[in-house]
Enzyme design. Structure first.
Site, PDB file in Angstrom:
ATOM      1  N   LYS A   1       0.513  -1.440   0.135  1.00  0.00           N
ATOM      2  CA  LYS A   1       0.338  -0.066   0.069  1.00  0.00           C
ATOM      3  C   LYS A   1       0.833   1.221   0.182  1.00  0.00           C
ATOM      4  CE  LYS A   1      -3.624   2.214   3.072  1.00  0.00           C
ATOM      5  NZ  LYS A   1      -2.586   2.574   4.406  1.00  0.00           N
TER       6      LYS A   1
ATOM      7  N   ASP B   1      -6.728   1.079   1.070  1.00  0.00           N
ATOM      8  CA  ASP B   1      -7.411   1.291   2.452  1.00  0.00           C
ATOM      9  C   ASP B   1      -8.499   0.772   2.707  1.00  0.00           C
ATOM     10  OD1 ASP B   1      -8.744   3.382   1.086  1.00  0.00           O
ATOM     11  OD2 ASP B   1      -7.845   5.159   2.739  1.00  0.00           O
TER      12      ASP B   1
END
Ligand code: SF4
Length: 220
Positions: A127, A146
């Site tokens: 991420k 997220d």
């Protein structure tokens, strides 16, 4: 609800992206940064913490720490204190300093621009690497998933997957590569402003006609 074909999903997502672009024409990464190193540090700090809180801390951190060596050479106890307002600050301080040491040792202090090299750094997962690559280097390496992107992907019926990696793969299949970075920004902005975890504001939602509202309780 019957499963949509990949083609139908991609077509619906294209309309969702267009609707969100109209709603949030200046959607962007809400972390403040002016170079890849600052974005990397801000993103590591942002795990389980609001961007607003991170921006407050980095406003005084960045003028002091201008290079990877500055972070690597900082006194650990002092550096910890400087990011104390951030959740999990001890762990994050350790990761940022270890990450900075690797940047100095392996990359001449520069933040690398490949997924393989980034995820070798302490505190950096897929991420964080996607955030850095997409925003600091304009490289579409993947899609940042997220909590907002995960939640909206479910509610919008874009995937039934639940883990970030699988959600990312599913979204990548139905999103043109040129939209990967922007898709995350748009879903995050919509998640923060309209489709929150506890109270999605469906009656005022700009993309309501494109949303099957999977898992959203009906209201009177
Ligand atoms: S209609 Fe409701 S669930 Fe769907 S995106 Fe809008 S706010 Fe979220």
């Amino acid at each position: 609800m019957a499963r949509e074909s990949t083609q139908a999903l991609a077509a619906r997502l294209e309309k969702i992206i267009a609707g969100l672009r109209r709603t949030y024409p200046d959607a962007h990464c809400e972390l403040n940064y002016s170079n890849p190193l600052e974005l990397l540090v801000a993103t590591i700090l942002s795990a389980q913490c609001t961007d607003k809180q991170v921006n407050i801390v980095t406003a005084s951190l960045f003028p002091k720490y201008r290079t990877a060596a500055d972070y690597a050479n900082a006194e650990p106890a002092v550096f910890e204190q400087e990011i104390k307002r951030i959740g999990l600050y001890r762990n994050k301080a350790k990761n940022i300093q270890a990450c900075a040491r690797k940047l100095v040792e392996r990359h001449g202090g520069r933040v690398p621009d490949s997924m393989a090299e980034l995820i070798e750094l302490d505190g950096v997962g897929r991420k964080t690497a996607n955030v850095v690559l997409g925003n600091a280097y304009n490289i579409a390496s993947g899609i940042v998933v997220d909590t907002h992107v995960a939640r909206l992907s479910q509610r919008l019926g874009l995937t039934r997957e639940t883990t970030p990696e699988k959600i990312e793969t599913a979204l990548a299949k139905i999103t043109p590569e040129s939209e990967w970075t922007m898709l995350s920004h748009l879903l995050i902005w919509h998640g923060r402003r309209r489709c929150s975890a506890r109270g999605p504001d469906c009656s005022n939602c700009e993309i309501a006609d494109l949303c099957p509202r999977i898992g959203v309780a009906k209201r009177d």
